[in-house]
Write a protein that holds these residues in place. Structure first.
Motif, PDB file in Angstrom:
ATOM      1  N   HIS A 186      26.677   4.209 -10.158  1.00 33.31           N
ATOM      2  CA  HIS A 186      25.947   5.768  -9.678  1.00 33.31           C
ATOM      3  C   HIS A 186      25.703   6.560 -10.223  1.00 33.31           C
ATOM      4  N   TYR A 187      25.159   7.406  -9.650  1.00 30.93           N
ATOM      5  CA  TYR A 187      23.993   8.534 -10.702  1.00 30.93           C
ATOM      6  C   TYR A 187      24.583   8.907 -11.926  1.00 30.93           C
ATOM      7  N   PRO A 188      23.321   8.457 -12.632  1.00 28.31           N
ATOM      8  CA  PRO A 188      21.912   8.861 -12.646  1.00 28.31           C
ATOM      9  C   PRO A 188      21.366   7.738 -12.225  1.00 28.31           C
ATOM     10  N   HIS A 189      22.684   6.279 -12.409  1.00 29.96           N
ATOM     11  CA  HIS A 189      21.501   5.005 -12.068  1.00 29.96           C
ATOM     12  C   HIS A 189      21.837   3.642 -11.397  1.00 29.96           C
ATOM     13  N   VAL A 190      21.542   3.916  -9.826  1.00 28.58           N
ATOM     14  CA  VAL A 190      22.156   2.700  -9.232  1.00 28.58           C
ATOM     15  C   VAL A 190      21.526   1.867  -9.012  1.00 28.58           C
ATOM     16  N   ALA A 191      21.874   0.528  -8.911  1.00 28.80           N
ATOM     17  CA  ALA A 191      21.495  -0.524  -7.928  1.00 28.80           C
ATOM     18  C   ALA A 191      21.142  -1.232  -5.937  1.00 28.80           C
ATOM     19  N   MET A 192      20.134  -1.774  -5.465  1.00 33.12           N
ATOM     20  CA  MET A 192      21.065  -2.005  -3.606  1.00 33.12           C
ATOM     21  C   MET A 192      20.272  -2.588  -3.822  1.00 33.12           C
ATOM     22  N   ARG A 193      20.292  -3.175  -2.104  1.00 33.73           N
ATOM     23  CA  ARG A 193      19.582  -4.470  -1.648  1.00 33.73           C
ATOM     24  C   ARG A 193      19.248  -3.594  -0.253  1.00 33.73           C
ATOM     25  N   VAL A 194      18.458  -4.127  -0.043  1.00 33.55           N
ATOM     26  CA  VAL A 194      18.340  -3.345   1.427  1.00 33.55           C
ATOM     27  C   VAL A 194      17.974  -4.460   2.405  1.00 33.55           C
ATOM     28  N   HIS A 195      18.362  -4.560   4.036  1.00 29.38           N
ATOM     29  CA  HIS A 195      17.927  -5.285   5.317  1.00 29.38           C
ATOM     30  C   HIS A 195      16.656  -4.489   6.272  1.00 29.38           C
ATOM     31  N   GLU A 196      15.929  -4.423   6.057  1.00 31.29           N
ATOM     32  CA  GLU A 196      15.003  -3.437   6.906  1.00 31.29           C
ATOM     33  C   GLU A 196      15.030  -4.029   8.582  1.00 31.29           C
ATOM     34  N   ARG A 197      14.732  -2.584   9.280  1.00 30.01           N
ATOM     35  CA  ARG A 197      14.736  -3.074  11.096  1.00 30.01           C
ATOM     36  C   ARG A 197      13.565  -4.019  11.146  1.00 30.01           C
ATOM     37  N   GLY A 198      13.650  -4.975  11.939  1.00 31.23           N
ATOM     38  CA  GLY A 198      12.335  -5.886  12.090  1.00 31.23           C
ATOM     39  C   GLY A 198      11.686  -6.173  11.622  1.00 31.23           C
ATOM     40  N   VAL A 199      12.596  -6.756   9.617  1.00 33.66           N
ATOM     41  CA  VAL A 199      11.817  -7.302   9.066  1.00 33.66           C
ATOM     42  C   VAL A 199      12.774  -8.495   7.906  1.00 33.66           C
ATOM     43  N   GLY A 200      14.179  -7.872   7.871  1.00 35.44           N
ATOM     44  CA  GLY A 200      15.218  -8.271   7.322  1.00 35.44           C
ATOM     45  C   GLY A 200      14.943  -8.064   6.247  1.00 35.44           C
ATOM     46  N   GLU A 201      16.165  -8.890   4.650  1.00 38.96           N
ATOM     47  CA  GLU A 201      15.850  -8.393   3.476  1.00 38.96           C
ATOM     48  C   GLU A 201      14.617  -8.643   2.762  1.00 38.96           C
ATOM     49  N   THR A 202      14.279  -7.213   2.302  1.00 33.90           N
ATOM     50  CA  THR A 202      12.837  -6.665   1.533  1.00 33.90           C
ATOM     51  C   THR A 202      13.006  -7.042   0.442  1.00 33.90           C
ATOM     52  N   LEU A 203      12.218  -7.084  -1.286  1.00 36.37           N
ATOM     53  CA  LEU A 203      12.340  -6.821  -2.376  1.00 36.37           C
ATOM     54  C   LEU A 203      12.440  -5.573  -3.066  1.00 36.37           C
ATOM     55  N   SER A 204      12.620  -4.293  -1.600  1.00 36.33           N
ATOM     56  CA  SER A 204      12.413  -3.038  -2.145  1.00 36.33           C
ATOM     57  C   SER A 204      11.957  -2.630  -0.827  1.00 36.33           C
ATOM     58  N   CYS A 205      12.277  -1.059  -0.578  1.00 38.50           N
ATOM     59  CA  CYS A 205      11.914   0.417   0.741  1.00 38.50           C
ATOM     60  C   CYS A 205      12.086   1.490  -0.254  1.00 38.50           C
ATOM     61  N   GLY A 206      11.105   2.141   0.052  1.00 39.26           N
ATOM     62  CA  GLY A 206      10.648   3.264  -0.583  1.00 39.26           C
ATOM     63  C   GLY A 206      11.081   4.057   0.336  1.00 39.26           C
ATOM     64  N   THR A 207      11.486   4.448   1.022  1.00 40.85           N
ATOM     65  CA  THR A 207      12.303   4.944   1.974  1.00 40.85           C
ATOM     66  C   THR A 207      13.594   4.716   1.740  1.00 40.85           C
ATOM     67  N   GLY A 208      13.946   3.594   1.753  1.00 39.17           N
ATOM     68  CA  GLY A 208      15.585   3.711   1.217  1.00 39.17           C
ATOM     69  C   GLY A 208      16.435   3.734  -0.173  1.00 39.17           C
ATOM     70  N   VAL A 209      15.573   3.827  -0.698  1.00 39.04           N
ATOM     71  CA  VAL A 209      15.188   4.189  -1.888  1.00 39.04           C
ATOM     72  C   VAL A 209      15.564   5.827  -2.167  1.00 39.04           C
ATOM     73  N   ALA A 210      14.512   6.399  -1.312  1.00 42.98           N
ATOM     74  CA  ALA A 210      14.417   7.683  -1.466  1.00 42.98           C
ATOM     75  C   ALA A 210      16.247   8.221  -0.958  1.00 42.98           C
ATOM     76  N   ALA A 211      16.804   7.731   0.529  1.00 44.33           N
ATOM     77  CA  ALA A 211      17.926   8.054   1.091  1.00 44.33           C
ATOM     78  C   ALA A 211      19.104   7.473   0.153  1.00 44.33           C
ATOM     79  N   VAL A 212      19.017   7.097  -1.326  1.00 46.67           N
ATOM     80  CA  VAL A 212      20.275   6.042  -1.379  1.00 46.67           C
ATOM     81  C   VAL A 212      19.947   7.334  -2.669  1.00 46.67           C
TER      82      VAL A 212
END
Length: 266
Positions: A186-212
């Protein structure tokens, strides 16, 4: 054809400098260049081309997903793009203006890394995602590209998610596909994983981090418009400042290789 390769917190990209528009990057060319066995390997491709004559930017980031599909924006890719421009002396100074399909973006350079002004988050409706029969409700967020931010339960663990296959989502809400973020903490420190469209799981996603980060602040205080969020991704850590006008994403960007390839031709 010259190329370079770079990454931001493990989100890696093939970089193709194309100042004279020599290379017709077909989807199959991009997919081959990004293939991790038969190509150079990357989560996406950054083609470096001049900005339009009506723009006050010098360069346009032509970003493609690893499968060759065109994407609107990539936060980690933009930091790597900025690092490449600086390393090649294609720009100078500590404030860079770069055109993207999601509009013009500002990159600020410091000894600690590169900060990107991502613009503001646009919240959409609640929706759902299904990971092998387990269904969660998430928050739709646009950062110029579509995201679904899903807060997992306290008992859920990120490492237990099987993201080797694409999770299901509601195509009525996301007709052009969606990037799926799964969040613990929870805010102010979170962790995430992401599955990107057209790619699959990636180690990071900048727009995803911003959205999170924007979603974490909103969950913490629906009336808050300002906050700092630390987001841990499998590839490292990114810092996010949410302001009333924008979301500022800060983190490292590294060029790791350069060379020439004949995987495609002009």
């Amino acid at each position: 054809m010259p190329f370079a390769k770079g990454h931001g917190t493990g989100n890696d990209f093939v970089i193709i400098p194309d100042p004279h528009h020599r290379y017709d990057m077909k989807p199959e060319d991009v997919a081959l260049l990004c293939h991790r066995r038969f190509g150079i390997g990357g989560d996406g491709l950054l083609r470096v081309v001049p900005a339009g004559s009506d723009s006050d930017a010098d360069w346009f980031m032509d970003y493609r997903n690893a499968d060759g599909s065109i994407a609107e924006m990539c936060g980690n890719g933009l930091r790597v793009f900025a690092r490449y421009l600086l390393d090649q002396a294609l720009v100078s100074g500590d404030r860079l203006v770069i055109d993207t399909r999601a509009g013009q973006k500002i990159a600020t350079v410091s000894p600690e890394g590169i900060q990107i002004d991502m613009g503001s988050a646009e919240f959409g409706p609640a929706s759902w995602t299904d990971v092998h029969g387990f269904t969660w409700t998430g928050q739709a967020v646009s950062m110029g590209n579509p995201h679904l931010v899903t807060q997992l339960a306290e008992s859920d663990r990120l490492e237990d998610l099987d993201l080797t296959r694409p999770p299901r989502f509601d195509p009525d809400v996301f007709p052009n596909g969606v990037n799926l973020e799964f969040v613990t903490g929870h805010y102010p420190h979170v962790a995430m994983r992401v599955h990107e469209r057209g790619v699959g799981e990636t180690l990071s996603c900048g727009t995803g981090v911003a959205a999170v980060a924007a979603t974490a602040l909103r969950r913490h205080d629906p009336d808050a418009t300002t906050g700092h969020v630390t987001v841990d991704v499998p590839g490292g850590r990114l810092e996010v400042d949410v302001t009333p006008e924008s979301i500022l994403l800060s983190g490292p960007a590294t060029i790791v290789a350069a060379g020439r390839t004949d995987l495609t031709s002009p």
